[in-house]
Scaffold this motif. Structure first.
Motif, PDB file in Angstrom:
ATOM      1  N   TRP A  40       0.866  -1.192   0.000  1.00 29.45           N
ATOM      2  CA  TRP A  40       0.000   0.000   0.000  1.00 29.45           C
ATOM      3  C   TRP A  40       0.896   1.233   0.000  1.00 29.45           C
ATOM      4  CZ3 TRP A  40      -4.625   0.455  -1.732  1.00 29.45           C
ATOM      5  CH2 TRP A  40      -5.368   1.610  -1.488  1.00 29.45           C
ATOM      6  N   HIS A  41       1.217   1.810   1.159  1.00 36.55           N
ATOM      7  CA  HIS A  41       2.146   2.930   1.199  1.00 36.55           C
ATOM      8  C   HIS A  41       3.560   2.436   0.906  1.00 36.55           C
ATOM      9  CE1 HIS A  41      -1.112   5.267   2.649  1.00 36.55           C
ATOM     10  NE2 HIS A  41      -1.045   4.904   3.923  1.00 36.55           N
ATOM     11  N   GLY A  42       4.375   3.318   0.346  1.00 36.33           N
ATOM     12  CA  GLY A  42       5.760   2.963   0.071  1.00 36.33           C
ATOM     13  C   GLY A  42       6.091   3.045  -1.412  1.00 36.33           C
ATOM     14  N   LEU A  43       7.354   2.820  -1.712  1.00 36.18           N
ATOM     15  CA  LEU A  43       7.816   2.953  -3.093  1.00 36.18           C
ATOM     16  C   LEU A  43       8.874   1.891  -3.373  1.00 36.18           C
ATOM     17  CD1 LEU A  43       7.505   4.874  -5.597  1.00 36.18           C
ATOM     18  CD2 LEU A  43       9.530   6.052  -4.758  1.00 36.18           C
ATOM     19  N   THR A  44       8.582   1.013  -4.309  1.00 37.45           N
ATOM     20  CA  THR A  44       9.555   0.025  -4.770  1.00 37.45           C
ATOM     21  C   THR A  44       9.984   0.409  -6.185  1.00 37.45           C
ATOM     22  OG1 THR A  44       8.014  -1.489  -5.890  1.00 37.45           O
ATOM     23  CG2 THR A  44       8.242  -1.725  -3.489  1.00 37.45           C
ATOM     24  N   PRO A  45      11.069  -0.186  -6.702  1.00 40.08           N
ATOM     25  CA  PRO A  45      11.447   0.093  -8.094  1.00 40.08           C
ATOM     26  C   PRO A  45      10.312  -0.177  -9.075  1.00 40.08           C
ATOM     27  CG  PRO A  45      13.244  -1.019  -6.967  1.00 40.08           C
ATOM     28  CD  PRO A  45      12.081  -1.024  -6.016  1.00 40.08           C
ATOM     29  N   THR A  46       9.488  -1.166  -8.794  1.00 46.55           N
ATOM     30  CA  THR A  46       8.364  -1.483  -9.675  1.00 46.55           C
ATOM     31  C   THR A  46       7.351  -0.353  -9.717  1.00 46.55           C
ATOM     32  OG1 THR A  46       8.648  -3.849  -9.272  1.00 46.55           O
ATOM     33  CG2 THR A  46       6.493  -3.147 -10.074  1.00 46.55           C
ATOM     34  N   ASP A  47       7.185   0.347  -8.593  1.00 47.77           N
ATOM     35  CA  ASP A  47       6.230   1.454  -8.542  1.00 47.77           C
ATOM     36  C   ASP A  47       6.654   2.641  -9.404  1.00 47.77           C
ATOM     37  OD1 ASP A  47       4.461   0.229  -6.701  1.00 47.77           O
ATOM     38  OD2 ASP A  47       5.783   0.764  -5.044  1.00 47.77           O
ATOM     39  N   LEU A  48       7.916   2.681  -9.800  1.00 49.52           N
ATOM     40  CA  LEU A  48       8.411   3.792 -10.606  1.00 49.52           C
ATOM     41  C   LEU A  48       8.011   3.674 -12.075  1.00 49.52           C
ATOM     42  CD1 LEU A  48      12.088   4.032  -9.279  1.00 49.52           C
ATOM     43  CD2 LEU A  48      10.203   5.552  -8.684  1.00 49.52           C
ATOM     44  N   ILE A  49       7.692   2.466 -12.519  1.00 47.78           N
ATOM     45  CA  ILE A  49       7.587   2.198 -13.957  1.00 47.78           C
ATOM     46  C   ILE A  49       6.464   2.986 -14.626  1.00 47.78           C
ATOM     47  CG2 ILE A  49       7.155   0.401 -15.674  1.00 47.78           C
ATOM     48  CD1 ILE A  49       8.510  -1.577 -13.702  1.00 47.78           C
ATOM     49  N   PHE A  50       5.249   2.890 -14.116  1.00 45.38           N
ATOM     50  CA  PHE A  50       4.120   3.551 -14.771  1.00 45.38           C
ATOM     51  C   PHE A  50       4.254   5.075 -14.751  1.00 45.38           C
ATOM     52  CE2 PHE A  50      -0.817   3.595 -15.198  1.00 45.38           C
ATOM     53  CZ  PHE A  50      -0.684   4.034 -16.514  1.00 45.38           C
ATOM     54  N   PRO A  51       4.588   5.693 -13.600  1.00 45.34           N
ATOM     55  CA  PRO A  51       4.767   7.156 -13.636  1.00 45.34           C
ATOM     56  C   PRO A  51       5.898   7.589 -14.561  1.00 45.34           C
ATOM     57  CG  PRO A  51       5.436   6.253 -11.512  1.00 45.34           C
ATOM     58  CD  PRO A  51       4.708   5.168 -12.218  1.00 45.34           C
ATOM     59  N   PHE A  52       6.943   6.757 -14.700  1.00 43.00           N
ATOM     60  CA  PHE A  52       8.005   7.069 -15.655  1.00 43.00           C
ATOM     61  C   PHE A  52       7.427   7.144 -17.059  1.00 43.00           C
ATOM     62  CE2 PHE A  52      12.488   6.133 -13.921  1.00 43.00           C
ATOM     63  CZ  PHE A  52      12.193   6.720 -12.706  1.00 43.00           C
ATOM     64  N   PHE A  53       6.549   6.207 -17.395  1.00 40.80           N
ATOM     65  CA  PHE A  53       6.005   6.190 -18.751  1.00 40.80           C
ATOM     66  C   PHE A  53       5.136   7.427 -18.995  1.00 40.80           C
ATOM     67  CE2 PHE A  53       3.431   4.979 -22.361  1.00 40.80           C
ATOM     68  CZ  PHE A  53       4.389   4.398 -23.192  1.00 40.80           C
TER      69      PHE A  53
END
Length: 361
Positions: A40-53
């Motif tokens: 839920w809360h937090g940020l992993t490398p995977t969470d970066l992918i969609f906002p990067f796009f």
């Protein structure tokens, strides 16, 4: 653009490859934590992918429309492209590899990654055509502040205080549940939901603003400074409005934009300033990004849904017989499967590039 900024194509390609990597493990029961979304809360490398796009979509909007003026023809092209993206996303949600090819409409998921890209592209492109960078910056800041105020301070219809947690009194979840009903990814929320699409527009508009800067850059210092500002703001705001991809929190927008700007700065310095041959393999994917992402999703879904026996589908059969029998750990074998899939699509991107086939969606 007359002269392409190669670092943008490379970052787009890296992002698509990362999407495919995290979406196609050999088995979901054995995945390294960085390759999963935060619970839920937090940020992993995977969470970066969609906002990067979405950030890269914004940069592309700037270069695609910087010499265009608002007109019926331009609006038509933007609308058609947006509808194509939404249509492809709905097709993936509808598709099953057996007659009659359609899921039960009562539980069909309306939203998704491609649908969000289509909606965000449409709104961001229209805004860019009508406003200068100062107004766009103001719109971006306003979105982030208003979204924070709504989710954090405006009482729910029943009078209870709102929360950022996964609960019925979370405004993003409340609106999705009441409007979308059963047409969501999860029974209680959708990570590409209606309300959270609004701050995702801010992610794209930040990309537009970075594109404006790229068009005038002579060194990477401004990009590095901006990335630092975004990261400090994002992680500071996290104290009051947690970084959260599921609801696309304002702190999430700032933090992910900071990382995107920082990584773009590094690639831009190496490739576009120093002319170092770096990441060309990703450029091949980046120039047919949506096509390759759609094909990877379509084929992966087909592999999961096509049975080869009563207990196995194509995906599980391939993993079990080609990777799971090795002496590696299950997690590493699962990763090797995903890497193999990525290599396949990189090769496909290379073939399309060499044949000068660029499919615009």
């Amino acid at each position: 653009m007359k002269k392409r900024i190669e670092s943008v194509d490379i970052l787009r390609g890296i992002t698509i490859c990362a999407m495919i990597l995290v979406n196609t493990p050999g088995t979901w029961s054995a995945v390294y934590p960085p390759l999963l979304h935060a619970e839920w809360h937090g940020l992993t490398p995977t969470d970066l992918i969609f906002p990067f796009f979405l950030f890269i979509v914004g940069i592309s909007i700037f270069f695609a429309y910087k010499y265009k003026n608002p007109s019926k023809n331009i609006y038509k092209k933007i609308a058609i492209r947006s509808l194509k993206l939404i249509g492809l996303g709905l097709f993936l949600n509808l598709f099953i590899p057996y007659f009659p090819f359609l899921k039960d409409f009562e539980t069909l998921r309306f939203l998704g990654v491609l649908q969000r890209i289509g909606i965000v592209f449409f709104i961001s492109a229209i805004l860019y055509l009508h406003f200068n960078w100062r107004v766009l910056a103001g719109i971006t800041v306003s979105i982030l502040i208003i979204y924070w105020v709504l989710l954090g301070f405006i009482s729910m219809p029943n009078g209870t205080l709102p929360t950022f947690n996964r609960a019925p009194n979370n405004w993003a979840m409340y609106i999705d549940s009441n409007i979308l009903g059963k047409h969501m990814w999860q029974p209680d929320y959708d990570p590409e939901g209606l309300l959270s699409t609004i701050p995702s527009i801010a992610s794209c508009l930040i990309g537009v603003l970075i594109g404006t800067l790229l068009d005038q850059l002579k060194n990477v210092k401004p990009l590095l400074l901006i990335s630092l500002v975004f990261l400090v703001l994002g992680y500071t705001l996290n104290v009051w409005f947690p970084i959260n991809k599921a609801i696309w929190s304002s702190s999430f927008v700032l933090a992910t934009s900071g990382w995107a700007t920082l990584i773009l700065a590094g690639i831009y310095y190496l490739v576009d300033i120093k002319n170092i041959k770096f990441g060309g393999v990703f450029k091949y994917v980046g120039m047919n990004a949506i096509t390759i992402y759609f094909l990877s999703s379509f084929i992966s879904k087909t592999f999961y849904l096509t049975k080869v026996s009563e207990t196995e589908n194509i995906h599980s059969f391939l993993f079990k017989n080609m990777y799971a029998q090795s002496f590696f750990s299950t997690e590493f074998s699962s990763l090797l499967y995903a890497i193999t899939v990525v290599v396949f699509y990189v090769l496909l991107g290379y073939i399309l590039f060499k044949k000068k086939i660029f499919i615009k969606v």
